[in-house]
Scaffold this motif. Structure first.
Motif, PDB file in Angstrom:
ATOM      1  N   GLU A  53       7.905   3.343  -2.606  1.00  0.00           N
ATOM      2  CA  GLU A  53       7.434   3.584  -3.880  1.00  0.00           C
ATOM      3  C   GLU A  53       5.932   4.468  -3.886  1.00  0.00           C
ATOM      4  OE1 GLU A  53       5.310   1.148  -7.487  1.00  0.00           O
ATOM      5  OE2 GLU A  53       5.884   0.055  -5.687  1.00  0.00           O
ATOM      6  N   VAL A  54       5.892   5.325  -4.760  1.00  0.00           N
ATOM      7  CA  VAL A  54       4.697   6.049  -4.910  1.00  0.00           C
ATOM      8  C   VAL A  54       3.680   5.117  -5.448  1.00  0.00           C
ATOM      9  CG1 VAL A  54       3.471   8.075  -5.814  1.00  0.00           C
ATOM     10  CG2 VAL A  54       5.741   8.350  -5.152  1.00  0.00           C
ATOM     11  N   ILE A  55       2.766   4.866  -4.444  1.00  0.00           N
ATOM     12  CA  ILE A  55       1.600   4.074  -4.977  1.00  0.00           C
ATOM     13  C   ILE A  55       0.108   4.850  -5.217  1.00  0.00           C
ATOM     14  CG2 ILE A  55       2.328   1.836  -4.015  1.00  0.00           C
ATOM     15  CD1 ILE A  55       0.571   2.243  -1.756  1.00  0.00           C
ATOM     16  N   ALA A  74      -4.873   9.496  -8.175  1.00  0.00           N
ATOM     17  CA  ALA A  74      -4.679   8.248  -8.899  1.00  0.00           C
ATOM     18  C   ALA A  74      -3.982   7.504  -7.918  1.00  0.00           C
ATOM     19  CB  ALA A  74      -3.784   8.512  -9.975  1.00  0.00           C
ATOM     20  N   VAL A  75      -4.648   6.060  -7.982  1.00  0.00           N
ATOM     21  CA  VAL A  75      -4.151   5.083  -7.182  1.00  0.00           C
ATOM     22  C   VAL A  75      -3.632   3.973  -8.087  1.00  0.00           C
ATOM     23  CG1 VAL A  75      -4.495   3.247  -5.377  1.00  0.00           C
ATOM     24  CG2 VAL A  75      -5.648   5.566  -5.300  1.00  0.00           C
ATOM     25  N   SER A  76      -2.517   3.482  -7.840  1.00  0.00           N
ATOM     26  CA  SER A  76      -2.032   2.369  -8.852  1.00  0.00           C
ATOM     27  C   SER A  76      -2.992   1.248  -8.882  1.00  0.00           C
ATOM     28  CB  SER A  76      -0.676   1.816  -8.346  1.00  0.00           C
ATOM     29  OG  SER A  76      -0.723   0.956  -7.316  1.00  0.00           O
ATOM     30  N   HIS A  79      -3.181  -1.444  -6.494  1.00  0.00           N
ATOM     31  CA  HIS A  79      -3.369  -0.942  -4.868  1.00  0.00           C
ATOM     32  C   HIS A  79      -4.603  -0.432  -4.697  1.00  0.00           C
ATOM     33  CE1 HIS A  79       0.987  -1.251  -4.920  1.00  0.00           C
ATOM     34  NE2 HIS A  79       1.001  -1.518  -3.478  1.00  0.00           N
ATOM     35  N   ARG A  80      -5.601  -0.585  -5.630  1.00  0.00           N
ATOM     36  CA  ARG A  80      -6.990   0.062  -5.491  1.00  0.00           C
ATOM     37  C   ARG A  80      -7.960  -0.800  -4.747  1.00  0.00           C
ATOM     38  NH1 ARG A  80      -7.379   1.433 -11.986  1.00  0.00           N
ATOM     39  NH2 ARG A  80      -5.892   3.248 -11.742  1.00  0.00           N
ATOM     40  N   GLY A  83      -8.559   1.639   0.394  1.00  0.00           N
ATOM     41  CA  GLY A  83      -8.721   2.662   1.177  1.00  0.00           C
ATOM     42  C   GLY A  83      -7.542   3.675   1.080  1.00  0.00           C
ATOM     43  N   ILE A  84      -6.832   3.605   0.063  1.00  0.00           N
ATOM     44  CA  ILE A  84      -5.813   4.596  -0.098  1.00  0.00           C
ATOM     45  C   ILE A  84      -6.315   5.874  -0.602  1.00  0.00           C
ATOM     46  CG2 ILE A  84      -3.606   5.025  -1.455  1.00  0.00           C
ATOM     47  CD1 ILE A  84      -3.101   1.983  -1.428  1.00  0.00           C
ATOM     48  N   ALA A  85      -7.293   6.036  -1.457  1.00  0.00           N
ATOM     49  CA  ALA A  85      -7.697   6.998  -1.798  1.00  0.00           C
ATOM     50  C   ALA A  85      -8.428   7.976  -0.774  1.00  0.00           C
ATOM     51  CB  ALA A  85      -8.836   6.866  -3.264  1.00  0.00           C
TER      52      ALA A  85
END
Length: 134
Positions: A53-55, A74-76, A79-80, A83-85
């Motif tokens: 899934e695109v998060i 954008a981060v869901s 999932h914020r 460290g995803i961004a």
């Protein structure tokens, strides 16, 4: 979680993230969104959850040598703060070929301030400026 370059199969996930943020441009026209995400000089990347899934996603425009501009990231909401961004930007930057990234934000100042940066004043120009009195 994995990072990957944008593929058409990611489009609905990106549109869903934009809808969740209240960003109308991509949801309004999926074909236009795909054209933007694959335009010359554009680097589009996604973060995928374990289920594919695109998060998160980001798209940047670049001259391929010096300058890149972060157009959207954008981060869901679920999932914020993981460290995803930061990971998306680290993954995308070498793909742009640029030495630096510029951006404008009105919601994520603290995140961007946590990255090595210089702060500048800027403007966003909208259509209709020729008709204004200023």
């Amino acid at each position: 979680m994995t990072f990957a370059r944008y593929e058409r199969a990611h489009l609905l996930g990106i549109v869903a993230l934009c809808e969740a943020e209240g960003w109308p441009s991509f949801p309004a026209d999926h074909e236009r969104a795909h054209a933007v995400l694959t335009a010359p000089g554009v680097t589009s990347v996604v973060a995928l959850g374990d289920d594919g899934e695109v998060i998160a996603f980001a798209y940047l425009m670049s001259d391929g040598h010096i300058q890149a501009y972060l157009a959207e990231l954008a981060v869901s909401a679920t999932h914020r703060r993981k460290g995803i961004a930061r990971g998306l930007l680290e993954y995308a930057m070498p793909l742009t070929g640029a030495q630096r990234i510029d951006l404008v934000t009105d919601t994520a100042q603290n995140f961007y301030a946590s990255l090595p940066h210089h702060t500048f004043s800027g403007f966003r120009i909208y259509p209709g400026w020729k008709d204004s009195d200023s």
